[in-house]
Enzyme design. Structure first.
Site, short mmCIF file in Angstrom:
data_model
loop_
_atom_site.label_atom_id
_atom_site.label_comp_id
_atom_site.label_asym_id
_atom_site.label_seq_id
_atom_site.Cartn_x
_atom_site.Cartn_y
_atom_site.Cartn_z
N HIS A 178 -60.75 -18.44 14.41
CA HIS A 178 -60.37 -19.29 15.53
C HIS A 178 -61.63 -19.85 16.19
O HIS A 178 -62.71 -19.29 16.06
CB HIS A 178 -59.58 -18.49 16.56
CG HIS A 178 -58.22 -18.09 16.09
ND1 HIS A 178 -57.21 -17.76 16.97
CD2 HIS A 178 -57.69 -17.96 14.85
CE1 HIS A 178 -56.12 -17.45 16.29
NE2 HIS A 178 -56.39 -17.56 14.99
N GLU A 180 -62.69 -19.84 19.27
CA GLU A 180 -63.38 -18.90 20.18
C GLU A 180 -64.14 -17.83 19.39
O GLU A 180 -65.28 -17.51 19.72
CB GLU A 180 -62.37 -18.20 21.11
CG GLU A 180 -61.62 -19.11 22.04
CD GLU A 180 -60.27 -19.55 21.51
OE1 GLU A 180 -59.41 -19.90 22.33
OE2 GLU A 180 -60.08 -19.56 20.27
N CYS A 183 -55.51 -17.15 22.36
CA CYS A 183 -54.43 -16.32 21.83
C CYS A 183 -54.77 -14.86 22.11
O CYS A 183 -55.83 -14.54 22.65
CB CYS A 183 -54.27 -16.55 20.33
SG CYS A 183 -55.64 -15.88 19.35
N CYS A 185 -58.16 -13.77 20.50
CA CYS A 185 -59.34 -14.36 21.13
C CYS A 185 -59.53 -13.86 22.56
O CYS A 185 -60.66 -13.77 23.03
CB CYS A 185 -59.25 -15.87 21.08
SG CYS A 185 -59.33 -16.49 19.37
#
Length: 188
Positions: A79, A81, A113, A116
């Site tokens: 992801h 992040e 999410c 993260c």
């Protein structure tokens, strides 16, 4: 590549877009970078509609950036992040982004999410700034996992300042473009 090796990298265009020497003066400038990263990731077909950047709080210097690379790298943890956090830790040669006494902040084009958000806590950043909301991501089909208001309270109680809705409209426009252009919702 060995079957015991993982390579996580950003697309080559990132270095063309990012001015690594620039000093970012305010939240809008910093978020503009995160949102532009998410937008370019979609437009260039190099990943999902999420971008992040990590800065030194006191100097405004950019430490790292990240874009979503889940599908091209075949890695559900890649992801935006997490990419930014891993690269920042590598760049400062530490497992913690606060171990050297310098406070750092994470700007992300969408509220994190569950993974993260946990990564944010473990990373040692002292400030989290978000653009689009988790509801915006859910509205196009992404499952953000078990993230609640109490999750953000937990971060605050752990010493992480949380700021939300900075440039939400611009970031949400990237999400909307992604889904209207047929972007894959890979966890929905």
């Amino acid at each position: 590549m060995s079957k015991h090796q993982i390579i996580l990298d950003l697309p080559a265009w990132v270095d063309e877009l990012v001015d690594w020497q620039k000093v970012y003066q305010n939240d809008d400038d910093k978020m503009a970078l995160a949102v532009e990263l998410s937008k370019q990731n979609v437009l260039r077909g190099t990943g999902g509609p999420f971008g992040s950047a990590i800065f030194d709080i006191s100097s405004g210097k950019l430490v790292s950036v990240g874009v979503n690379r889940v599908m091209p790298l075949h890695n559900s943890t890649a992801h935006g992040e997490m990419m930014a956090i891993m690269l920042a830790e590598h760049n400062i040669q530490s497992f913690s982004l606060s171990a050297d006494g310098i406070k750092r902040e994470l700007f992300t084009s969408c509220e994190p999410c569950a993974m993260c958000l946990g990564g944010t806590l473990w990373s040692g950043v002292k400030r989290l700034v978000c653009a689009a909301t988790a509801d915006d991501a859910r509205a196009i089909g992404f499952d953000e996992g078990p993230v609640y208001d109490s999750s953000y309270e937990y971060l605050k109680n752990a010493g992480v300042e949380v700021v939300r809705l900075v440039q939400r409209d611009a970031a949400n426009a990237v999400l909307q473009h992604y889904v209207s252009d047929g972007g894959t919702i890979y966890n929905g």
